[in-house]
Scaffold this motif. Structure first.
Motif, short mmCIF file in Angstrom:
data_model
loop_
_atom_site.label_atom_id
_atom_site.label_comp_id
_atom_site.label_asym_id
_atom_site.label_seq_id
_atom_site.Cartn_x
_atom_site.Cartn_y
_atom_site.Cartn_z
N THR A 116 -9.20 -2.00 20.07
CA THR A 116 -10.63 -2.30 20.14
C THR A 116 -11.34 -1.94 18.85
N PHE A 117 -10.57 -1.57 17.82
CA PHE A 117 -11.11 -1.20 16.52
C PHE A 117 -10.55 -2.12 15.45
N ASP A 118 -11.21 -2.13 14.29
CA ASP A 118 -10.71 -2.89 13.15
C ASP A 118 -9.64 -2.09 12.42
N PHE A 119 -9.89 -0.80 12.20
CA PHE A 119 -8.82 0.08 11.75
C PHE A 119 -9.12 1.51 12.19
N ASP A 120 -8.06 2.30 12.29
CA ASP A 120 -8.15 3.70 12.71
C ASP A 120 -7.75 4.58 11.54
N ILE A 121 -8.49 5.68 11.34
CA ILE A 121 -8.15 6.64 10.29
C ILE A 121 -8.10 8.03 10.93
N ASN A 122 -6.89 8.59 11.01
CA ASN A 122 -6.74 9.84 11.76
C ASN A 122 -5.44 10.56 11.42
N GLN A 123 -5.16 10.68 10.12
CA GLN A 123 -3.94 11.38 9.67
C GLN A 123 -2.69 10.83 10.35
N VAL A 124 -2.61 9.51 10.46
CA VAL A 124 -1.45 8.88 11.08
C VAL A 124 -0.44 8.53 10.00
N SER A 125 0.73 9.14 10.06
CA SER A 125 1.77 8.88 9.07
C SER A 125 2.44 7.54 9.32
N ILE A 126 2.70 6.84 8.24
CA ILE A 126 3.37 5.54 8.32
C ILE A 126 4.84 5.76 8.63
N SER A 127 5.36 5.04 9.61
CA SER A 127 6.78 5.13 9.95
C SER A 127 7.27 3.79 10.48
N ASP A 128 8.57 3.55 10.32
CA ASP A 128 9.15 2.30 10.81
C ASP A 128 9.01 2.19 12.33
N GLU A 129 9.13 3.32 13.02
CA GLU A 129 9.02 3.30 14.48
C GLU A 129 7.62 2.88 14.90
N ARG A 130 6.60 3.43 14.26
CA ARG A 130 5.22 3.08 14.61
C ARG A 130 4.88 1.64 14.22
N LYS A 131 5.54 1.14 13.18
CA LYS A 131 5.29 -0.23 12.73
C LYS A 131 5.74 -1.27 13.76
N GLY A 241 13.49 11.65 -0.12
CA GLY A 241 12.95 11.34 -1.43
C GLY A 241 11.68 10.51 -1.41
N THR A 242 11.24 10.08 -0.24
CA THR A 242 10.03 9.27 -0.13
C THR A 242 8.91 10.11 0.44
N PRO A 243 7.74 10.13 -0.21
CA PRO A 243 6.65 10.94 0.32
C PRO A 243 6.13 10.42 1.64
N GLU A 244 5.79 11.33 2.54
CA GLU A 244 5.13 10.95 3.78
C GLU A 244 3.70 10.54 3.43
N GLN A 245 3.24 9.44 3.99
CA GLN A 245 1.90 8.94 3.67
C GLN A 245 1.09 8.66 4.93
N PHE A 246 -0.20 8.96 4.86
CA PHE A 246 -1.12 8.53 5.90
C PHE A 246 -1.54 7.10 5.60
N GLY A 247 -1.63 6.27 6.64
CA GLY A 247 -2.08 4.90 6.48
C GLY A 247 -3.14 4.56 7.50
N LEU A 248 -3.96 3.58 7.21
CA LEU A 248 -4.93 3.08 8.18
C LEU A 248 -4.19 2.23 9.21
N VAL A 249 -4.52 2.42 10.48
CA VAL A 249 -3.82 1.74 11.57
C VAL A 249 -4.61 0.50 12.00
N LEU A 250 -3.90 -0.62 12.13
CA LEU A 250 -4.51 -1.87 12.58
C LEU A 250 -3.70 -2.46 13.72
N ASP A 251 -4.31 -3.38 14.44
CA ASP A 251 -3.62 -4.07 15.51
C ASP A 251 -2.40 -4.80 14.95
N LYS A 252 -1.35 -4.91 15.73
CA LYS A 252 -0.14 -5.60 15.28
C LYS A 252 -0.46 -7.06 14.98
N GLY A 253 -0.12 -7.49 13.77
CA GLY A 253 -0.39 -8.87 13.37
C GLY A 253 -1.84 -9.13 13.02
#
Length: 291
Positions: A116-131, A241-253
């Motif tokens: 119900t949002f355009d994007f979410d910002i809440n210290q959410v780390s980017i991961s393949d599982e969440r993608k 070797g890859t830094p953990e990063q926070f990303g903005l969360v959006l609806d799938k697609g």
């Protein structure tokens, strides 16, 4: 053929071609194709397919913790993530008055299902599982996880990851903090998982756990302002070797994904993200590394 009929037939043919072109232009696009659009025109304010026309709906959890948000007020523009959110909004062409804030629990932000949002910002780390369930923008902050313990405790004396194996640890459920406990420390006792960081902090205060794991900036704030008899034991190294990063969360697609990513990338390239980080997270930069 009569000249008038020929002219009429030519006009009808031209009109038909024009209508077909319009119809083709209005045909529904696949989600993947829509998400790949990145032309300046598609990212212009007014052209964005936001939840509310003319508005940008941004979500975060409640309560909103420092140093990410000042005084628990996401709409205030103060605190690292509040400042980043408004900078992204401005990059997309939305003034502060065009931004609408929405409260969404941390784990719900990246759970499967329509948003119900355009994007979410809440210290959410980017991961393949969440993608698998949501889209992410490019990373807006490189983060490390840290261990916080009460001063003088057994956990406070830890110098390495191995020293934490006999320590009772806790973290918020669904976080990379909890993943680091399970996958990196691998303690002898199962870690305690809490619905909110507030509950984890209370457990630490009350001696229910020996230490908790949170991201490093949050660790600095906890020890400086919330649990002042606690200390930062250390921070973990990046895994793989890859830094953990926070990303903005959006609806799938989401059709907004490429535009929001472009906005984050532009803020990184022009130095805006670094300036915001320096303003709000400058103290949260140094802690011993646990190996």
């Amino acid at each position: 053929m009569h000249p008038a009929r020929s002219t009429l037939r030519g006009a009808l043919t031209s009109a038909t071609v024009a209508l077909l072109a319009v119809a083709a232009g209005c045909a529904p696009q696949s989600e993947d194709k829509a998400a790949d659009q990145s032309s300046p025109a598609s990212c212009a304010k007014g052209a964005l397919a936001t939840e509310v026309s003319g508005k940008l709906t941004i979500a975060t959890d409640e309560p909103a913790y420092e140093p990410w948000f000042k005084d628990g007020k996401p709409a205030g523009g103060e605190g690292f993530e509040s400042a980043v959110a408004y900078a992204v909004a401005k990059q997309l062409g939305y003034d502060k008055g065009d931004v609408v804030w929405q409260s969404v629990p941390f784990n719900k932000a990246f759970a499967p299902g329509e948003k119900t949002f355009d994007f979410d910002i809440n210290q959410v780390s980017i991961s393949d599982e969440r993608k698998k369930a949501v889209d992410f923008s490019s990373g807006y902050y490189d983060v490390r996880q840290a261990v916080v313990a009460l001063k003088g405790s057994k956990a406070a004396g830890a110098k390495s990851v191995a020293d934490l194996k006999d320590v009772e640890l806790g973290a918020q459920v669904g976080t990379t903090s909890l993943d680091y406990i399970n996958d990196v420390v691998k303690p002898k006792e199962d870690p305690a998982a809490y619905a909110k960081n507030d509950q984890a902090k209370s457990a630490l205060k009350n001696g229910q756990v020996d230490a908790i794991v949170v991201d490093l900036p949050t660790a600095f704030y906890i020890t400086a302002a919330e649990v002042t008899d606690a200390t930062i034991v250390g921070q973990f190294e990046n895994q793989g070797g890859t830094p953990e990063q926070f990303g903005l969360v959006l609806d799938k697609g989401s059709a907004l994904t490429s535009c929001v990513t472009d906005a984050v990338d532009a803020l990184r390239e022009d130095g805006s993200l670094a300036a915001i980080e320096k303003q709000w997270l400058s103290d949260a930069v140094d802690a011993p590394v646990l190996k």
